[in-house]
Design a protein around this motif. Structure first.
Motif, PDB file in Angstrom:
ATOM      1  N   GLY A   1       0.316  26.941  27.421  1.00 42.03           N
ATOM      2  CA  GLY A   1       0.690  27.941  28.219  1.00 42.03           C
ATOM      3  C   GLY A   1       0.754  29.421  27.180  1.00 42.03           C
ATOM      4  O   GLY A   1       1.471  30.259  27.018  1.00 42.03           O
TER       5      GLY A   1
ATOM      6  N   ALA B   1      -0.170  22.592  30.330  1.00 44.14           N
ATOM      7  CA  ALA B   1       1.067  23.670  31.062  1.00 44.14           C
ATOM      8  C   ALA B   1       1.276  24.061  29.088  1.00 44.14           C
ATOM      9  O   ALA B   1       1.583  25.322  29.015  1.00 44.14           O
ATOM     10  CB  ALA B   1       2.123  23.707  32.419  1.00 44.14           C
TER      11      ALA B   1
ATOM     12  N   TYR C   1      -5.873  30.991  31.984  1.00 45.29           N
ATOM     13  CA  TYR C   1      -4.590  29.561  32.368  1.00 45.29           C
ATOM     14  C   TYR C   1      -4.393  29.136  33.900  1.00 45.29           C
ATOM     15  O   TYR C   1      -4.125  27.944  34.284  1.00 45.29           O
ATOM     16  CB  TYR C   1      -3.297  30.102  31.825  1.00 45.29           C
ATOM     17  CG  TYR C   1      -2.343  29.515  31.582  1.00 45.29           C
ATOM     18  CD1 TYR C   1      -1.777  28.348  31.455  1.00 45.29           C
ATOM     19  CD2 TYR C   1      -1.227  29.922  33.287  1.00 45.29           C
ATOM     20  CE1 TYR C   1      -0.969  27.272  31.401  1.00 45.29           C
ATOM     21  CE2 TYR C   1       0.022  29.137  33.397  1.00 45.29           C
ATOM     22  CZ  TYR C   1       0.659  27.713  32.589  1.00 45.29           C
ATOM     23  OH  TYR C   1       1.017  27.327  33.347  1.00 45.29           O
ATOM     24  N   THR C   2      -4.828  29.933  34.450  1.00 37.66           N
ATOM     25  CA  THR C   2      -4.351  29.864  35.584  1.00 37.66           C
ATOM     26  C   THR C   2      -5.422  28.284  36.412  1.00 37.66           C
ATOM     27  O   THR C   2      -5.315  27.835  37.697  1.00 37.66           O
ATOM     28  CB  THR C   2      -3.701  30.160  36.639  1.00 37.66           C
ATOM     29  OG1 THR C   2      -2.773  31.318  36.476  1.00 37.66           O
ATOM     30  CG2 THR C   2      -3.073  30.226  38.679  1.00 37.66           C
TER      31      THR C   2
ATOM     32  N   GLY D   1      -0.460  18.078  34.141  1.00 35.16           N
ATOM     33  CA  GLY D   1      -0.642  19.161  34.502  1.00 35.16           C
ATOM     34  C   GLY D   1       0.440  19.423  33.406  1.00 35.16           C
ATOM     35  O   GLY D   1       0.124  20.562  33.112  1.00 35.16           O
TER      36      GLY D   1
ATOM     37  N   ASN E   1       5.591  22.902  36.665  1.00 35.82           N
ATOM     38  CA  ASN E   1       5.443  22.425  35.399  1.00 35.82           C
ATOM     39  C   ASN E   1       3.809  23.643  35.097  1.00 35.82           C
ATOM     40  O   ASN E   1       4.029  24.412  34.081  1.00 35.82           O
ATOM     41  CB  ASN E   1       4.548  21.647  35.783  1.00 35.82           C
ATOM     42  CG  ASN E   1       4.119  19.953  35.776  1.00 35.82           C
ATOM     43  OD1 ASN E   1       5.603  19.770  34.813  1.00 35.82           O
ATOM     44  ND2 ASN E   1       3.838  19.281  36.172  1.00 35.82           N
ATOM     45  N   TYR E   2       3.816  24.685  36.679  1.00 26.90           N
ATOM     46  CA  TYR E   2       2.935  25.804  36.292  1.00 26.90           C
ATOM     47  C   TYR E   2       3.751  26.893  35.100  1.00 26.90           C
ATOM     48  O   TYR E   2       3.659  27.863  34.554  1.00 26.90           O
ATOM     49  CB  TYR E   2       2.077  26.468  37.061  1.00 26.90           C
ATOM     50  CG  TYR E   2       1.810  27.934  37.043  1.00 26.90           C
ATOM     51  CD1 TYR E   2      -0.174  28.092  36.480  1.00 26.90           C
ATOM     52  CD2 TYR E   2       2.505  28.834  37.931  1.00 26.90           C
ATOM     53  CE1 TYR E   2      -0.078  28.605  36.503  1.00 26.90           C
ATOM     54  CE2 TYR E   2       1.938  30.269  37.501  1.00 26.90           C
ATOM     55  CZ  TYR E   2       0.595  30.242  36.954  1.00 26.90           C
ATOM     56  OH  TYR E   2      -0.423  31.422  36.952  1.00 26.90           O
TER      57      TYR E   2
ATOM     58  N   TYR F   1       4.324  23.234  40.985  1.00 27.62           N
ATOM     59  CA  TYR F   1       5.130  24.673  40.324  1.00 27.62           C
ATOM     60  C   TYR F   1       6.252  25.006  39.448  1.00 27.62           C
ATOM     61  O   TYR F   1       5.822  25.637  38.726  1.00 27.62           O
ATOM     62  CB  TYR F   1       5.280  25.758  41.827  1.00 27.62           C
ATOM     63  CG  TYR F   1       4.527  25.328  42.990  1.00 27.62           C
ATOM     64  CD1 TYR F   1       3.451  26.472  43.306  1.00 27.62           C
ATOM     65  CD2 TYR F   1       5.153  24.880  44.422  1.00 27.62           C
ATOM     66  CE1 TYR F   1       2.337  26.141  43.833  1.00 27.62           C
ATOM     67  CE2 TYR F   1       4.021  24.300  45.409  1.00 27.62           C
ATOM     68  CZ  TYR F   1       2.792  25.037  45.230  1.00 27.62           C
ATOM     69  OH  TYR F   1       2.421  25.313  46.103  1.00 27.62           O
TER      70      TYR F   1
ATOM     71  N   GLY G   1       4.717  26.030  31.618  1.00 23.85           N
ATOM     72  CA  GLY G   1       3.462  26.781  30.691  1.00 23.85           C
ATOM     73  C   GLY G   1       3.862  27.870  30.442  1.00 23.85           C
ATOM     74  O   GLY G   1       3.720  28.184  29.509  1.00 23.85           O
TER      75      GLY G   1
ATOM     76  N   PHE H   1      -4.836  20.651  38.246  1.00 28.54           N
ATOM     77  CA  PHE H   1      -3.573  19.905  38.966  1.00 28.54           C
ATOM     78  C   PHE H   1      -5.234  19.160  40.390  1.00 28.54           C
ATOM     79  O   PHE H   1      -5.173  18.138  40.465  1.00 28.54           O
ATOM     80  CB  PHE H   1      -3.259  20.747  40.028  1.00 28.54           C
ATOM     81  CG  PHE H   1      -3.294  20.681  41.480  1.00 28.54           C
ATOM     82  CD1 PHE H   1      -2.352  19.825  42.064  1.00 28.54           C
ATOM     83  CD2 PHE H   1      -4.135  20.898  42.391  1.00 28.54           C
ATOM     84  CE1 PHE H   1      -1.790  19.543  43.394  1.00 28.54           C
ATOM     85  CE2 PHE H   1      -3.652  20.592  44.343  1.00 28.54           C
ATOM     86  CZ  PHE H   1      -2.659  20.107  44.219  1.00 28.54           C
TER      87      PHE H   1
ATOM     88  N   TYR I   1      -4.796  24.680  34.653  1.00 24.97           N
ATOM     89  CA  TYR I   1      -4.329  24.574  35.329  1.00 24.97           C
ATOM     90  C   TYR I   1      -4.666  24.131  37.196  1.00 24.97           C
ATOM     91  O   TYR I   1      -4.334  22.758  37.082  1.00 24.97           O
ATOM     92  CB  TYR I   1      -3.042  25.270  35.368  1.00 24.97           C
ATOM     93  CG  TYR I   1      -2.200  24.647  36.034  1.00 24.97           C
ATOM     94  CD1 TYR I   1      -0.602  23.918  35.326  1.00 24.97           C
ATOM     95  CD2 TYR I   1      -1.231  24.814  37.288  1.00 24.97           C
ATOM     96  CE1 TYR I   1       0.523  23.047  36.319  1.00 24.97           C
ATOM     97  CE2 TYR I   1      -0.831  23.764  37.985  1.00 24.97           C
ATOM     98  CZ  TYR I   1       0.297  22.924  37.169  1.00 24.97           C
ATOM     99  OH  TYR I   1       1.617  22.045  37.321  1.00 24.97           O
ATOM    100  N   ALA I   2      -5.122  24.731  37.746  1.00 29.55           N
ATOM    101  CA  ALA I   2      -5.778  24.493  38.432  1.00 29.55           C
ATOM    102  C   ALA I   2      -7.110  23.009  38.552  1.00 29.55           C
ATOM    103  O   ALA I   2      -7.057  22.255  39.906  1.00 29.55           O
ATOM    104  CB  ALA I   2      -6.622  25.434  39.811  1.00 29.55           C
TER     105      ALA I   2
END
Length: 416
Positions: free
Chosen positions: A364, A360, A401-402, A356, A323-324, A321, A327, A409, A405-406
């Protein structure tokens, strides 16, 4: 906290504000960061208490300078190659070679995203953005469609750079810090490319027309072709040399640059009219000076042990979380100082979690038009592209972006 530490932190904050509000104060961010970066170290030396403390400060400065030198030399070599190929028109020729002369707007959007993704992996983000903006401006598109194209360009350019050390400075910084391996980074291209496609689908609504591309051919000499192939060979040799023999990328790229100089000397007869060494002078030294100033500032903050507060979020949230969120922060705070500070702060993460963070901070910044160099360049070149106009596509960008990132991961779990 001592008075000196307070003053130094204030200087670092002023430098960061200068970067964020560069368009407001009209002072180049390279000048601001270099001024505050060098000033902060001078103050450290002036306030040192005895020879022992002075020696410790000198050791810290030498460590920062060594890191900066490696980054600088690599970027100088890579940017010289790109400056030469761009000046000779090879990049523009490549665009019109792969693009059809007549194509639907929807298909052209996908082709543009693909080109930006691939090209920004090999060259720097700024060159990739400039070339793409020239293509967009050559099309007779209404403002809304032009904005759809340039939004994809910014995201695709930033996404393409994260998987190769030649494509993004933050990726190079994380690699040079021995947080990820060069072959591991290549796997980032999979989720990054998928999300560029997803964003293209989201942005393609309303694109129903057809456009005609008028090719502009530049004369390419044999020596130019050889240097273009040498650039690709240098990139491949850098990856293979580091993965198989542990050869530092900067050494391979400088070797490739030396061969470029020799090729130009023996294959061309215009050494007086167009000397190859001139291309070192036309690379973006303001960008290099910006990196120098930023890394001096971050090195100073490490020296006074002021980076611990930055990593407090990693004490509260798991790296997944944190790292997210980093970003998202990189869309407001320039990703170079943010990445440098995180690396200097001594965060402990697994290789997958460092991947990750690489994705990000690299992608990001695309969430806001001011969040990346690609966005700033696009805003200066495309009429009608404003902060507010770009914000209309924030939901699309955040979704892409999400998802990306997923995907990173899941990839990281496999690597770990």
């Amino acid at each position: 906290m001592s008075a000196l530490e307070t003053v130094l932190i204030v200087l670092a904050v002023l430098a960061l504000l200068g970067v964020i509000f560069e368009d407001v104060i009209h002072i180049n961010k390279a000048k601001i960061t270099l001024f505050f970066g060098t000033l902060s170290w001078i103050l450290l030396f002036l306030a040192s208490d005895g020879q022992g403390e002075t020696a410790a400060i000198a050791s810290g400065l030498a460590e920062s300078i060594a890191e900066i030198a490696g980054l600088w030399l690599f970027l100088v070599a890579a940017m010289t190659f790109v400056a030469y190929l761009n000046k000779k028109g090879m990049i523009e020729n490549l665009i019109y070679l792969v693009m059809p002369t007549q194509v639907s707007e929807r298909k052209l959007l996908f082709l543009t995203g693909l080109f930006c993704f691939i090209f920004s992996s090999l060259a720097d983000n700024i060159t990739a953005t400039l070339v793409s903006c020239s293509l967009i401006l050559s099309l007779d598109l209404e403002l809304k469609k032009r904005l759809q194209f340039v939004t994809l360009v910014v995201f695709a350019v930033n996404s393409g750079g994260v998987s190769l050390i030649t494509g993004d400075v933050t990726t190079l910084m994380i690699f040079l810090a021995d947080k990820v391996e060069i072959l591991t980074l290549l796997t980032l291209a999979v989720p990054a490319s998928i999300t560029v496609f997803v964003l293209a689908v989201l942005l393609s609504r309303g694109l129903t027309g057809t456009v005609v591309l008028t090719a502009r051919k530049n004369e390419i000499r044999p020596v130019d072709t050889v240097i273009g192939l040498l650039f690709l060979l240098t990139i491949l040799s850098t990856i293979a040399g580091n993965a198989l023999f542990g050869i530092p990328p900067v050494l391979t790229f400088l070797f490739g640059l030396s061969i470029m100089f020799l090729v130009s000397r023996f294959m061309s007869d215009d050494s007086d009219l167009d000397p190859i060494l001139e291309y070192i002078r036309i690379i973006e030294f303001d960008t290099l000076l910006f990196f120098l100033g930023i890394l001096l500032l971050v090195g100073m903050l490490k020296e006074i042990q002021a980076l611990q507060s930055l990593v407090a979020i990693y004490d509260v949230l798991p790296p997944l979380y944190a790292n997210y969120l980093m970003g998202i922060f990189s869309a407001v705070i320039d990703n170079v100082p943010l990445t440098a500070a995180l690396l200097k702060a001594g965060i402990t993460m697994s290789p997958g979690e460092w991947m990750g963070l690489t994705y990000a901070v690299g992608v990001g910044g695309s969430l806001l038009i001011i969040g990346s160099a690609a966005g700033i360049v696009a805003m200066s070149k495309i009429p009608g592209l404003t902060f507010g106009a770009y914000m209309r596509y924030l939901a699309h960008l955040l979704t892409a972006y999400t998802l990306g990132y997923a995907g990173v991961f899941m990839l990281g779990r496999f690597i770990n």
